[in-house]
Scaffold this motif. Structure first.
Motif, PDB file in Angstrom:
ATOM      1  N   PRO A  78       0.919  -1.313   0.109  1.00 20.27           N
ATOM      2  CA  PRO A  78      -0.013  -0.237   0.239  1.00 20.27           C
ATOM      3  C   PRO A  78       0.803   1.599  -0.181  1.00 20.27           C
ATOM      4  O   PRO A  78       1.941   1.568  -0.038  1.00 20.27           O
ATOM      5  N   PRO A  79      -0.231   2.054  -0.122  1.00 16.36           N
ATOM      6  CA  PRO A  79       1.239   3.404  -0.842  1.00 16.36           C
ATOM      7  C   PRO A  79       1.618   3.949   1.119  1.00 16.36           C
ATOM      8  O   PRO A  79       1.217   3.583   1.335  1.00 16.36           O
ATOM      9  N   ARG A  80       2.486   5.038   0.769  1.00 12.76           N
ATOM     10  CA  ARG A  80       2.857   5.005   2.508  1.00 12.76           C
ATOM     11  C   ARG A  80       3.400   6.469   2.570  1.00 12.76           C
ATOM     12  O   ARG A  80       3.319   7.538   1.237  1.00 12.76           O
ATOM     13  N   ALA A  81       2.858   7.303   3.943  1.00 11.77           N
ATOM     14  CA  ALA A  81       2.530   8.724   3.915  1.00 11.77           C
ATOM     15  C   ALA A  81       4.117   8.865   3.589  1.00 11.77           C
ATOM     16  O   ALA A  81       5.206   8.461   3.643  1.00 11.77           O
ATOM     17  N   GLU A  82       4.497  10.190   2.769  1.00  4.71           N
ATOM     18  CA  GLU A  82       5.270  11.093   2.423  1.00  4.71           C
ATOM     19  C   GLU A  82       6.532  10.151   1.481  1.00  4.71           C
ATOM     20  O   GLU A  82       7.434  10.977   1.131  1.00  4.71           O
ATOM     21  N   GLN A  83       5.578   9.753   0.844  1.00  2.00           N
ATOM     22  CA  GLN A  83       6.179   8.849  -0.807  1.00  2.00           C
ATOM     23  C   GLN A  83       5.702   8.642  -1.967  1.00  2.00           C
ATOM     24  O   GLN A  83       4.471   8.465  -1.439  1.00  2.00           O
ATOM     25  N   GLU A  84       6.577   8.574  -3.048  1.00  2.00           N
ATOM     26  CA  GLU A  84       6.141   8.568  -4.577  1.00  2.00           C
ATOM     27  C   GLU A  84       5.492   7.299  -4.716  1.00  2.00           C
ATOM     28  O   GLU A  84       6.488   6.327  -4.806  1.00  2.00           O
ATOM     29  N   THR A  85       3.771   7.038  -5.231  1.00  2.00           N
ATOM     30  CA  THR A  85       3.740   5.661  -5.614  1.00  2.00           C
ATOM     31  C   THR A  85       3.183   6.665  -6.844  1.00  2.00           C
ATOM     32  O   THR A  85       1.890   6.574  -6.790  1.00  2.00           O
ATOM     33  N   PRO A 124       1.126  10.859  -0.397  1.00  2.00           N
ATOM     34  CA  PRO A 124       0.181  11.113   0.572  1.00  2.00           C
ATOM     35  C   PRO A 124       0.489  11.768   1.483  1.00  2.00           C
ATOM     36  O   PRO A 124       1.747  11.692   1.391  1.00  2.00           O
ATOM     37  N   SER A 125       0.068  12.150   2.803  1.00  2.00           N
ATOM     38  CA  SER A 125       0.916  12.921   3.899  1.00  2.00           C
ATOM     39  C   SER A 125       0.659  12.623   4.871  1.00  2.00           C
ATOM     40  O   SER A 125      -0.706  11.220   4.947  1.00  2.00           O
ATOM     41  N   LEU A 126       0.759  12.801   5.683  1.00  2.00           N
ATOM     42  CA  LEU A 126       0.435  11.755   6.669  1.00  2.00           C
ATOM     43  C   LEU A 126      -1.152  11.620   7.438  1.00  2.00           C
ATOM     44  O   LEU A 126      -1.409  10.973   8.158  1.00  2.00           O
ATOM     45  N   SER A 127      -1.567  13.706   7.567  1.00  2.00           N
ATOM     46  CA  SER A 127      -2.591  12.930   7.421  1.00  2.00           C
ATOM     47  C   SER A 127      -3.776  11.912   7.180  1.00  2.00           C
ATOM     48  O   SER A 127      -4.978  12.037   7.136  1.00  2.00           O
ATOM     49  N   GLN A 128      -3.429  11.450   6.235  1.00  2.00           N
ATOM     50  CA  GLN A 128      -4.264  10.387   4.990  1.00  2.00           C
ATOM     51  C   GLN A 128      -3.670   9.163   5.514  1.00  2.00           C
ATOM     52  O   GLN A 128      -4.535   7.828   4.589  1.00  2.00           O
ATOM     53  N   VAL A 129      -2.628   8.889   6.241  1.00  2.00           N
ATOM     54  CA  VAL A 129      -2.576   7.657   6.933  1.00  2.00           C
ATOM     55  C   VAL A 129      -4.249   6.890   7.160  1.00  2.00           C
ATOM     56  O   VAL A 129      -4.953   7.358   7.381  1.00  2.00           O
ATOM     57  N   GLU A 175      -5.070  -0.104  -0.275  1.00  2.00           N
ATOM     58  CA  GLU A 175      -5.366   0.893  -1.039  1.00  2.00           C
ATOM     59  C   GLU A 175      -5.467   1.682   0.726  1.00  2.00           C
ATOM     60  O   GLU A 175      -5.434   3.136   0.046  1.00  2.00           O
ATOM     61  N   MET A 176      -5.374   1.464   1.769  1.00  2.00           N
ATOM     62  CA  MET A 176      -4.749   1.866   2.065  1.00  2.00           C
ATOM     63  C   MET A 176      -3.530   2.956   2.754  1.00  2.00           C
ATOM     64  O   MET A 176      -2.624   1.801   2.424  1.00  2.00           O
ATOM     65  N   VAL A 177      -3.483   4.540   3.228  1.00  2.00           N
ATOM     66  CA  VAL A 177      -1.999   4.701   2.929  1.00  2.00           C
ATOM     67  C   VAL A 177      -1.755   3.917   4.205  1.00  2.00           C
ATOM     68  O   VAL A 177      -1.902   4.228   5.259  1.00  2.00           O
ATOM     69  N   ALA A 178      -0.476   3.808   4.662  1.00  2.00           N
ATOM     70  CA  ALA A 178       0.694   3.667   5.744  1.00  2.00           C
ATOM     71  C   ALA A 178       1.458   4.213   6.156  1.00  2.00           C
ATOM     72  O   ALA A 178       1.940   5.228   5.221  1.00  2.00           O
ATOM     73  N   LYS A 179       1.471   4.052   6.950  1.00  2.00           N
ATOM     74  CA  LYS A 179       2.512   5.143   7.940  1.00  2.00           C
ATOM     75  C   LYS A 179       4.000   4.817   7.698  1.00  2.00           C
ATOM     76  O   LYS A 179       5.070   4.104   7.058  1.00  2.00           O
TER      77      LYS A 179
END
Length: 174
Positions: free
Chosen positions: A35-42, A120-125, A170-174
């Motif tokens: 899944p996408p990670r906060a502050e990393q590009e996917t 994604p940002s940390l607020s989207q985790v 689909e869920m943004v991870a930390k």
């Protein structure tokens, strides 16, 4: 005595627009964590598909806005389609031109694809953020001389139309 009445009925074309997001299929090789990670590009591939029943539709355009946390990667497919990005409005526009009758019914649907990057940002985790807002198609039915349109709902990081998708991807991870 004889009477004749003549009537003409013009039936407008029925156009269809679908939008989907994929990762392991499509024309591009995607990168980044799933899944996408906060502050990393996917990266994700967005695919638009058009159908049309009866009449040729002229001046056909499809457009959608990218959210502020999604970037245009600059890759489109196929190369002969006119897909542009307006950085001022964060809008992707596909200038289709003529959409011929029978597209997607007696011939293949007309398709295009483009690559986008989510950071994604940390607020989207723990969320599944929108990566493409509602897609809108507009055009002119040449036979009825009326405007036609269609919409496709916004897309999120839930790329369930991809065969490799697993619940939780689909869920943004930390």
């Amino acid at each position: 005595i004889s009477t004749a009445i003549e009537r003409f009925v013009k039936v407008a074309s029925n156009v269809g627009l679908s939008a989907r997001v994929v990762r392991t299929v499509g024309p591009f090789e995607n990168s980044g964590p799933i899944p996408p990670r906060a502050e990393q590009e996917t990266t994700y591939t967005v695919m638009w598909s058009l159908t049309n029943s009866l009449n040729t539709i002229s001046e056909t355009k499809v457009s959608a806005e990218l959210p502020p946390y999604v970037k245009w990667a600059g890759f489109t497919d196929p190369g002969n389609e006119k897909i542009d990005f307006n950085a001022d409005t964060n809008t992707v526009t596909w200038s289709v031109g003529d959409l011929h009758s029978g597209t997607g019914l007696i011939s293949s649907p007309r398709t295009s694809a483009f690559l986008i990057t989510l950071e994604p940002s940390l607020s989207q985790v723990a969320s599944s953020p929108v990566i493409l807002k509602t897609s809108n198609l507009s055009g002119n039915d040449r036979f009825t001389e009326t405007q036609v349109g269609a919409t496709a709902p916004s897309l999120t990081t839930r790329f369930a139309s991809d065969p490799a998708f697993r619940l939780g991807d689909e869920m943004v991870a930390k």
